[in-house]
Design a protein around this motif. Structure first.
Motif, short mmCIF file in Angstrom:
data_model
loop_
_atom_site.label_atom_id
_atom_site.label_comp_id
_atom_site.label_asym_id
_atom_site.label_seq_id
_atom_site.Cartn_x
_atom_site.Cartn_y
_atom_site.Cartn_z
N ALA A 54 0.78 -1.17 0.10
CA ALA A 54 -0.01 -0.03 -0.13
C ALA A 54 0.99 1.18 -0.12
CB ALA A 54 -1.06 0.02 1.10
N ARG A 55 1.98 1.18 0.65
CA ARG A 55 2.88 2.48 0.77
C ARG A 55 3.39 2.86 -0.29
NH1 ARG A 55 6.88 2.75 5.79
NH2 ARG A 55 8.06 1.27 4.53
N VAL A 56 3.86 1.75 -1.34
CA VAL A 56 4.41 2.14 -2.49
C VAL A 56 3.30 3.22 -3.68
CG1 VAL A 56 5.21 1.28 -4.66
CG2 VAL A 56 5.90 0.24 -2.59
N PHE A 57 2.08 2.34 -3.41
CA PHE A 57 1.13 3.08 -4.09
C PHE A 57 0.85 4.67 -3.58
CE2 PHE A 57 -0.36 0.46 -7.75
CZ PHE A 57 0.00 -0.77 -7.27
N GLY A 58 0.50 4.47 -2.47
CA GLY A 58 0.31 5.91 -1.45
C GLY A 58 1.57 6.58 -1.89
N THR A 59 2.79 6.44 -2.05
CA THR A 59 3.78 7.47 -2.10
C THR A 59 3.63 8.08 -3.59
OG1 THR A 59 5.37 6.06 -0.62
CG2 THR A 59 6.35 7.64 -2.12
N ILE A 60 3.53 7.32 -4.52
CA ILE A 60 3.67 7.63 -5.91
C ILE A 60 2.16 8.32 -6.07
CG2 ILE A 60 2.55 5.49 -7.14
CD1 ILE A 60 4.85 7.83 -8.46
N PHE A 61 1.16 8.19 -5.38
CA PHE A 61 0.06 8.87 -5.75
C PHE A 61 0.29 10.28 -5.01
CE2 PHE A 61 -3.53 5.22 -5.65
CZ PHE A 61 -3.23 4.79 -7.13
N HIS A 62 0.87 10.48 -3.92
CA HIS A 62 1.38 11.47 -3.47
C HIS A 62 2.14 12.62 -4.19
CE1 HIS A 62 0.05 10.31 0.86
NE2 HIS A 62 -0.26 11.53 0.87
N ILE A 63 3.17 11.96 -4.84
CA ILE A 63 3.89 12.64 -5.87
C ILE A 63 2.97 13.05 -7.00
CG2 ILE A 63 5.91 12.17 -7.51
CD1 ILE A 63 7.12 10.15 -5.20
N ALA A 64 2.47 12.00 -7.77
CA ALA A 64 1.71 12.42 -8.80
C ALA A 64 0.51 13.62 -8.56
CB ALA A 64 0.84 11.23 -9.32
N ALA A 65 0.00 13.69 -7.29
CA ALA A 65 -0.87 14.77 -6.89
C ALA A 65 -0.24 15.93 -7.04
CB ALA A 65 -1.49 14.37 -5.50
N PHE A 66 1.25 15.81 -6.41
CA PHE A 66 2.08 17.13 -6.30
C PHE A 66 2.46 17.61 -7.69
CE2 PHE A 66 6.14 19.08 -6.17
CZ PHE A 66 6.02 20.08 -5.38
N ALA A 67 2.77 16.69 -8.27
CA ALA A 67 3.10 17.02 -9.64
C ALA A 67 1.94 17.49 -10.45
CB ALA A 67 3.84 15.98 -10.52
N GLY A 68 0.92 16.94 -10.40
CA GLY A 68 -0.51 17.26 -11.01
C GLY A 68 -0.84 18.62 -10.79
N LEU A 69 -0.90 18.87 -9.37
CA LEU A 69 -1.23 20.12 -8.85
C LEU A 69 -0.25 21.57 -9.55
CD1 LEU A 69 -2.23 19.16 -5.40
CD2 LEU A 69 -3.72 20.21 -7.22
N LEU A 70 0.87 21.11 -9.33
CA LEU A 70 2.11 21.99 -9.75
C LEU A 70 1.53 22.35 -11.04
CD1 LEU A 70 4.60 23.67 -9.33
CD2 LEU A 70 5.94 21.42 -10.01
N TYR A 71 1.64 21.19 -12.13
CA TYR A 71 1.30 21.39 -13.43
C TYR A 71 -0.04 22.29 -13.80
CZ TYR A 71 0.44 20.14 -18.24
OH TYR A 71 0.20 20.05 -19.74
N GLY A 72 -0.95 22.12 -12.97
CA GLY A 72 -2.37 22.90 -12.94
C GLY A 72 -2.31 24.07 -12.27
N LEU A 73 -1.06 24.83 -11.92
CA LEU A 73 -1.33 25.91 -11.16
C LEU A 73 -2.20 26.97 -11.85
CD1 LEU A 73 1.90 26.47 -8.64
CD2 LEU A 73 -0.67 25.66 -8.12
N HIS A 74 -2.04 27.11 -13.10
CA HIS A 74 -2.56 28.20 -13.96
C HIS A 74 -3.83 28.24 -13.80
CE1 HIS A 74 -2.74 24.43 -16.42
NE2 HIS A 74 -3.57 25.35 -17.16
N VAL A 75 -4.45 27.30 -13.58
CA VAL A 75 -5.89 27.01 -13.41
C VAL A 75 -6.41 28.11 -12.37
CG1 VAL A 75 -8.13 25.53 -12.95
CG2 VAL A 75 -5.85 24.69 -14.11
#
Lengths: 562, 89, 118, 499
Positions: free
Chosen positions: A68-89
């Protein structure tokens, strides 16, 4: 209470405050949430927390194990990157939906009981639909509705499965199950919809390209990977998954080759890559499950990266169709570079992350003497070299032609892509560090001479043939067209049938409504007569009447008792 | 901006494309070479898991064939399944 | 049958008379009379229970085989009689107050007045 | 066990019983009330003590005057009776906390001593019914309760003269009910020669087939059903509740009928035994039919009421239907549902009647048409009513939901058409509850207040107890270990061969 807090709740609850922030503060705030969540996850360590007794069942709010922790970790990272990517919104709805969606996916991964799992499962479905609706056009709305219907169907099937399972076993824990009972099949189909099993897959290619630029990035990271996690959790080693996975690897690659829209192309090949993970789950050995976790992680990295790069083109050029694009690299060199990096990763080029992760699953298949599966996966690997590894950069970014006069992607987008690229290459260079967080201890050497050589053979020969085909005009020309997929069945004939059926039902329903109105009206009148103000049952009865009732019922009781 | 438009890039020249093509062929030969050398026991030894891997340059051949299959099947089904972009609207 | 257990039959008949009075009379005082009768029937029932044929009052007497009546039901019914008296007194007190406020002790009239008040 | 505690069973009853004459001696607005409150609280304290003791150590048998049962009178404190005692004394204490200002408006000051004497008697009687292990004692305590409650209800005459006639009707019905029980007890005594419930229970099976015993069962069940206000024996209840003083309504709504439910369970499960009750005689079909009709039909009647107190009274009859059905299901789950609902409904309904009392205190009427705009005029009170209403409907997070959940589970456990039908009927009845609660809320919040109506809340001394009940509603709806826990203990005790 706070002790058992599911890490996903940090994002979910944090999302509720987003509308009260704005500007710079909001940017900092949304980016901080995944970091805090990740920190919290790791500070909790492994174990289960927050046992709650409700109506005779134990809910385990948080259960963290290595998988679970592997998935949880990458989900957090993806959320961070995705939010960073979407900052212009500037649309807070998208931030809220993103955070809730990511949080629900994380919370689902860390759920220790079926009820929590189901709740978060449904929450991912509902919150993610808003990322599609956020495009605010009719096509996106329709695609969003189709997406929502399919996702909620998955949830309903899961609920039915859980109800049956709990009724049969009386157990609510998240634990592996045997395929056989009706409940387990319901689970499998529910997971299968979200994993995008062949013939259940259309929602991916249908909905993802309709979401907003940043929405697609977010969507690609969670739902399908959450489903892979669920499969690994419940059905590891289930043979049927091998064949489903094999079909899944091969089935979408032809569409990916034909596809004109860059984002749909990525969506199809992502589908194919999911097949690798399904096969890995089907093999079910420790090596294979490590491969599943590793490949899910890596796959999130490169899929997001590719969706980001193509999304940046869409954001600047207003289109992501090969036929409409010119020499993008001339004006967006950095974006093009990131697209190439993404392509190299998906090709499993040495020194990139997928080189490490894909080989885990392939080796697991060979260890299990599953040569045909291995060949199928190898075929999938070749195909992905073609339709993403080469096609996306060459047709999408490095087309010959005039400069399109575009602007380079915004800085925060480049930064997000940079973060993912660094991770993808970092894992490729230092695979052993990455292997340490995998669920099972592992002794695996990625960089052997033969491995590097064979992989380079695979890539370079494929590239050579690809170039030859393009040179001699054998490659199917990208056209401004759609390629029909299985969803034609439910979007054309089934739709017509449904509309006619709907009209019929509507007519019947109206008749029924009229009839039931009459019946209900009659009931209400009768009820008012007997139960209302001076009605039989409502008025004050004389005590004589009361006593007679007592005597009558006493008589009846005596008769019954004898 | 207009200056940009006129700028010629390295890739725009035809001879550079040819260079890439030739470079690819050379690279292909280079990566296939070890397999043949290993047959003679030079350079390194392969550890094939399966019979097919014993074929020299198996991965290269498989990749080339696989790619041809993908492209031809895609081209074939594309004829039947291709419709206008606004088909569903 | 009847005469063997005549006291039980009287209990049943009294019970029925009492209940019937409560049921059929509109006059509240008559209702109270019915209710008292109904309760009295039960007193009779309990007293009958304790009586043993040929038994004497349960006072210790000389001799080996003296047959005593069972004193317990009699003691119990003393309590019930007190309760009955209390009930009757309370009921009558209520009737007095009803008469004062409604001006009548006929149930039908009272119900009609209540309906009008709504 | 210290010396005081060893006497707790008797103290819980004797304290209010002896307090009654003391209270009657005092005049004035405060003293009788203060005495009653303190004594009720003391009784509550002993009840909690007993409940904890019973659930940790085991049932207590207390021999009155040192006479050994079955000859002497025995007080039995088992999980069920301790739980019901806790509910009764707790509700009574809560209501008394609220009573001081409320009662001044409804009963003249010079009668307050007597009033609280009657109140304490009623409390003592109910506690006595619950604790005693002697069948005849039940009758005695029943009559103590009944006689004092006739008086208490008739006290409402100052606000509405119909209280007098309501009290009289209750007197007629109550006397018949109690006398039926007396006859039943007599018949059982005639057959077994004992009055001790446990003793009767042990001899019951051997004589279960005889005519007098069958008749006794009939008398007892009908007698209790009258006191329980089981449909269609409920005729005395709506008027009694409507015209009694506010605090008396709140008190009885939470306790009087609950005691009868207790008696019903005690007779059916302890005295007759479930094998006889549900196997030999068709109690299931009889009670279930009446229960289902009760919660369906009486909910509809509640919808049409124009007086808020009357509406809630009919809703009580409906809710008693749930408890009856729970008993009739003859399963442990059903019994848990029933016992939990005793507790849950007690706090919900008492809370509601207290808020209604607060509204009456300020507005002087409980007719729904007079409540227009109360939502703006008395926002805190109205909100308390809305929250209580949610509990009545059985919204999740309220205790009403918990007991319905158990009841539905018990019904589904049967696995036959009856079970499914029952579930559907309960859903429909909940829908009716939504309607009748909504009707009131609609008037409270969406009708404009009449011109010149002032905005003022009831005094704090009333508001705080109201909100204690409202908070308790949500507390026990979420933290269910108290109500469910003790109900489970009681149910498993009863099913596990208390006989």
């Amino acid at each position: 209470m706070i002790e058992g807090l599911n890490p996903g709740l940090i994002l979910i609850l944090g999302a509720l405050l987003v509308p009260f922030t704005s500007g710079f503060i909001r940017n900092i705030y949304v980016l901080a949430l995944p970091i805090i969540g990740l920190y919290y996850t790791w500070s909790l360590g492994l174990g289960s927390f927050g046992h709650v007794e409700i109506l005779g069942h134990t809910l385990i709010l948080t259960k963290i194990d290595a998988l679970a922790r592997v998935f949880g970790t990458i989900f957090h990272i993806a959320a961070f990157a995705g939010l960073l990517y979407g900052l212009h919104v500037k649309d807070p709805q998208q931030h809220v939906a993103t955070l809730i969606y990511a949080g629900a996916a994380i919370a689902a991964v860390f759920s220790g009981d079926l009820v929590s799992l189901f709740s978060y499962w449904e929450l991912t479905a509902i919150s993610s639909a808003f990322l599609i609706f956020a495009s605010r056009n009719e096509r996106a709305f329709n695609a969003g509705m189709r997406y929502l219907i399919i996702q909620v169907t998955s949830g309903v099937l899961l609920l039915a499965g859980i109800a049956l399972y709990v009724a049969q076993s009386g157990n609510m824990d998240v634990a592996p199950m045997e395929l056989g009972s009706a409940a387990s099949w319901l689970f499998l189909i529910a997971f299968g919809i979200k994993t995008a099993f062949p013939l259940l897959h259309n929602w991916v290619q249908d909905a993802y390209p309709q979401a907003t630029v940043s929405g697609t990035v977010i969507l690609s990271a969670f739902t399908t990977k959450l489903a892979v996690y669920a499969l690994a959790r419940f059905f590891a080693g289930e043979d049927i998954l091998l064949w489903i996975g094999a079909i899944m690897v091969i089935f979408p690659v032809f569409h990916a080759t034909l596809e004109n829209d860059l984002r749909r192309t990525v969506a199809y090949s992502m589908n194919s890559q999911q097949g690798f993970m399904v096969i890995g789950v089907g093999i079910g050995t420790e090596l294979a499950l490590n491969g599943v976790a590793a490949h899910a992680t890596v796959s999130i990295l490169y899929t997001c990266l590719l969706f980001m790069a193509t999304g940046a083109v869409l954001y600047r050029a207003g289109t992501a169709k090969i036929t409409d694009l010119g020499a993008v690299y001339k004006s967006m060199p950095l974006t093009a570079m990131f697209a190439v990096i993404g392509s190299l990763v998906i090709m499993a080029f040495p020194l990139t992350a997928a080189f490490a992760s894909k080989s885990l699953i392939l080796s697991a298949a060979l260890d299990g003497k599953m040569v045909i599966l291995w060949l199928a996966m190898l075929f999938g690997a070749v195909a992905v070299i073609d339709n993403v590894g080469l096609k996306i950069p060459l047709f999408g970014f490095f087309k010959p032609g005039e400069d399109m006069g575009l602007q380079e992607a915004p800085k925060h987008m480049l930064l997000a892509m940079g973060v993912l690229s660094v991770l993808a290459i970092g894992i490729g260079i230092f695979p052993s560090a990455f292997f340490q967080i995998l669920p099972y201890p592992i002794e695996y050497h990625v960089y052997t001479a033969s491995h590097v050589v064979t992989q380079l053979q695979l890539i370079i020969f494929a590239a050579l043939v690809f170039v030859c085909c393009v040179k001699f005009n054998m490659y199917p020309k990208p056209q401004d067209t759609l390629t029909l997929d299985f969803d034609w069945f439910y979007r054309k004939p089934l739709k017509k049938f449904a509309i006619n059926l709907g009209l019929l039902i509507n007519a019947g329903y109206l008749g029924f409504l009229r009839m039931s109105q009459a019946v209900i009206g009659w009931f209400i009148t009768k009820a008012r007569e007997t139960h209302g103000g001076q009605g039989l049952l409502s008025r004050t009865a004389a005590s004589g009447v009361a006593v007679s009732i007592v005597m009558l019922l006493f008589g009846v009781t005596l008769l019954l008792v004898y | 901006m207009s200056e940009n438009m006129k700028k010629t890039y390295w890739l725009d020249k035809a001879e550079n494309k040819k260079k890439i093509f030739i470079g690819l062929i050379i690279a292909a030969i280079l990566v296939a070479l070890p397999d043949f050398l290993s047959l003679l026991g030079i350079l390194y030894e392969t550890h094939p898991y399966t019979k097919v891997e014993e074929i020299p340059a198996f991965y290269g051949i498989y990749a080339a064939l696989g790619l041809l299959v993908v492209i031809s099947v895609a081209g074939f089904i594309g004829r039947f399944l291709t419709v206008k972009e606004d088909y569903y609207d | 049958m009847f005469f063997e257990h005549y006291n039980y039959w009287i209990f049943v008949i009294l019970l029925m008379i009492g209940l019937y009075t409560v049921m059929s009379r509109s006059n509240l005082i008559k209702k109270m009379i019915g209710l008292s009768l109904f309760q009295t029937a039960v007193f009779l029932f309990y007293i009958t229970l304790g009586k043993i044929e040929g038994g004497t009052a349960p006072i210790l007497m000389e001799g080996e085989d003296v047959l005593y009546s069972n004193p317990l039901p009699h003691v119990l019914i003393l309590t019930a009689i007190v309760v009955g008296v209390a009930t009757t007194a309370l009921g009558l007190a209520l009737i007095v107050r009803i008469k004062e406020t409604f001006g009548t002790i006929e149930e039908d009239d009272i119900l009609r007045m209540e309906d009008e008040q709504k | 066990m210290n010396a005081l505690f060893s006497q707790a069973p008797i103290l819980a009853i004797v304290i209010p019983l002896m307090g009654a004459p003391i209270s009657a001696l005092f005049r004035g607005a405060v003293l009788p009330w203060a005495i009653a409150t303190m004594l009720s609280a003391a009784s509550f304290w002993f009840s909690i003590d007993l409940l904890v003791h019973v659930n940790t150590v085991g049932p207590i048998s207390y021999e009155l005057g040192g006479w050994e049962p079955p000859w002497g009178i025995e007080y039995v404190v088992d999980p069920l009776s301790a739980f019901v005692m806790m509910v009764i004394s707790g509700i009574s204490t809560g209501v008394l906390l609220y009573a001081r200002e409320s009662i001044l408006k409804e009963v003249s000051t010079d009668r307050l001593g007597m009033f609280f004497a009657a109140y304490l008697l009623a409390l003592a009687g109910m506690m006595g019914i619950t604790i005693t292990g002697d069948a005849f004692n039940i009758f005695v305590f029943l009559e103590i309760t009944s006689l004092s409650s006739y008086v208490l209800i008739s006290m409402g005459e100052r606000t509405d003269r119909r209280a007098l006639f309501a009290a009289f009707q209750y007197l007629v019905m109550g006397t018949i009910g109690a006398t039926f029980i007396l006859i039943g007890v007599g018949l059982l005594y005639a057959m077994t020669g004992t009055l001790n419930i446990a003793d009767i229970a042990s001899k019951f099976d051997a004589i279960a087939h005889t005519t007098p015993v069958r008749a006794a069962v009939g008398f007892l069940i009908v007698g209790v059903a009258i006191k329980l206000a089981m449909f269609p024996f409920h005729i005395w209840l709506p008027n009694g509740y409507t015209y009694a003083p506010s605090i008396i309504t709140a008190f009885f709504a939470g306790t009087a009928t609950k005691v009868s439910v207790y008696l019903m369970i005690r007779f059916i499960y302890t005295m007759f035994g479930e094998d006889f009750s549900f196997g030999e005689i068709p109690l299931t079909s009889m009670l279930m039919t009446l229960g289902v009709i009760a919660f369906l039909s009486m909910s509809v009647v509640a919808i049409f009421q124009d007086n808020l107190k009357r509406l809630l009274a009919y809703s009580s009859v409906a809710q008693l239907g749930y408890m009856t059905v729970g008993i009739a299901l003859a399963s442990e789950m059903g019994l848990i549902a029933s016992i939990t609902h005793v507790f849950n409904h007690a706090i919900v309904k008492t809370g509601l009647f207290l808020t209604v009392g607060a509204i009456f205190y300020m507005v002087g009427s409980t007719y729904i048409k007079d409540l227009a705009g109360i939502g703006q005029r008395m926002p805190i009170t109205s909100f308390a009513f809305v929250l209580g209403g949610l509990g009545l409907i059985g919204v999740p997070l309220t205790p009403g939901f918990v007991s319905k959940w158990y009841l539905v589970q018990a019904a589904l456990e049967r696995g036959d058409m009856v079970g499914y039908g029952l579930t559907i009927a309960m859903l429909i009845s909940s829908l009716f509850a939504v309607i009748y609660v909504w009707r009131v809320v609609e008037v409270m919040y969406f009708r404009p207040a009449p011109e010149g109506a002032e905005c003022k809340e009831a005094p704090l001394s009333m508001m705080i107890p109201c909100w204690i009940f409202v908070i308790a509603i949500f507390y026990f709806g979420i933290e269910t270990s108290v109500n469910i826990g003790f109900a489970e203990a009681a149910a498993s005790f009863l099913m596990g061969g208390a006989k």
